[in-house]
Design a protein around this motif. Sequence first.
Motif, mmCIF file in Angstrom:
data_model
loop_
_atom_site.group_PDB
_atom_site.id
_atom_site.type_symbol
_atom_site.label_atom_id
_atom_site.label_comp_id
_atom_site.label_asym_id
_atom_site.label_seq_id
_atom_site.Cartn_x
_atom_site.Cartn_y
_atom_site.Cartn_z
ATOM 1 N N ASP A 56 0.366 -13.291 -7.815
ATOM 2 C CA ASP A 56 0.078 -12.784 -9.159
ATOM 3 C C ASP A 56 -0.556 -11.398 -9.142
ATOM 4 O O ASP A 56 -0.617 -10.733 -10.174
ATOM 5 N N LEU A 57 -0.991 -10.947 -7.974
ATOM 6 C CA LEU A 57 -1.666 -9.647 -7.872
ATOM 7 C C LEU A 57 -0.748 -8.517 -7.431
ATOM 8 O O LEU A 57 -1.206 -7.385 -7.264
ATOM 9 N N VAL A 58 0.540 -8.814 -7.230
ATOM 10 C CA VAL A 58 1.484 -7.784 -6.791
ATOM 11 C C VAL A 58 2.698 -7.765 -7.719
ATOM 12 O O VAL A 58 3.006 -8.751 -8.375
ATOM 13 N N THR A 59 3.372 -6.622 -7.730
ATOM 14 C CA THR A 59 4.594 -6.514 -8.529
ATOM 15 C C THR A 59 5.721 -7.293 -7.859
ATOM 16 O O THR A 59 5.655 -7.603 -6.663
ATOM 17 N N SER A 60 6.747 -7.586 -8.618
ATOM 18 C CA SER A 60 7.890 -8.299 -8.042
ATOM 19 C C SER A 60 8.558 -7.456 -6.954
ATOM 20 O O SER A 60 9.056 -7.993 -5.962
ATOM 21 N N GLU A 61 8.529 -6.133 -7.112
ATOM 22 C CA GLU A 61 9.096 -5.246 -6.087
ATOM 23 C C GLU A 61 8.299 -5.349 -4.785
ATOM 24 O O GLU A 61 8.871 -5.488 -3.702
ATOM 25 N N ARG A 62 6.989 -5.309 -4.902
ATOM 26 C CA ARG A 62 6.146 -5.408 -3.707
ATOM 27 C C ARG A 62 6.265 -6.781 -3.053
ATOM 28 O O ARG A 62 6.264 -6.893 -1.825
ATOM 29 N N LEU A 63 6.381 -7.813 -3.873
ATOM 30 C CA LEU A 63 6.569 -9.161 -3.334
ATOM 31 C C LEU A 63 7.900 -9.249 -2.585
ATOM 32 O O LEU A 63 7.968 -9.828 -1.504
ATOM 33 N N GLY A 64 8.935 -8.638 -3.125
ATOM 34 C CA GLY A 64 10.230 -8.622 -2.450
ATOM 35 C C GLY A 64 10.167 -7.903 -1.117
ATOM 36 O O GLY A 64 10.766 -8.355 -0.122
ATOM 37 N N GLU A 65 9.443 -6.805 -1.070
ATOM 38 C CA GLU A 65 9.275 -6.063 0.191
ATOM 39 C C GLU A 65 8.512 -6.897 1.214
ATOM 40 O O GLU A 65 8.864 -6.916 2.395
ATOM 41 N N LEU A 66 7.479 -7.605 0.760
ATOM 42 C CA LEU A 66 6.704 -8.454 1.660
ATOM 43 C C LEU A 66 7.572 -9.595 2.196
ATOM 44 O O LEU A 66 7.560 -9.891 3.389
ATOM 45 N N ARG A 67 8.331 -10.222 1.312
ATOM 46 C CA ARG A 67 9.222 -11.309 1.754
ATOM 47 C C ARG A 67 10.215 -10.788 2.796
ATOM 48 O O ARG A 67 10.479 -11.462 3.797
#
Length: 141
Positions: A56-67
């Motif tokens: 919940d603390l990151v954007t969907s773009e950043r979450l995608g990069e992390l994944r």
Amino acid sequence: HLITVVDAAAFNAELHTEDDLQNRGWQATEDDARTVSQLLVDQVEFANVIIINKVDLVTSERLGELRALLRVLNPSAELIEATRGAVSPQLLFGAGRFDLARAGEHPAWLAEARHGEHKPETLEFGISSFTFRAARPLHPL
């Protein structure tokens, strides 16, 4: 299972830090010369379940990069997203994910077997735990 938790908001910065574990007081022993990033990579590479917390603390773009990064480090781990650490126990327990043959193929597993010495994770990573029990719920002041 070997489950590790990744902080979605801090993982990238921690992965690129040059801090030694000793600088943070996280070393397992006095001669532990690893960096924070080495510890993080070790944990992610060997886990078969990775909980990505604080999504919940990151954007969907950043979450995608992390994944995508986690997939590079460990293509076979199951990724589970969580907010405030909330994960259904059914996703973690009794799923029969651990595969001894597959674990035995991991380079770290083989290196440890070749040396003939097992260093408990409690010593290697300075892991400890405690149990808090009370008749009443814990309420922060």
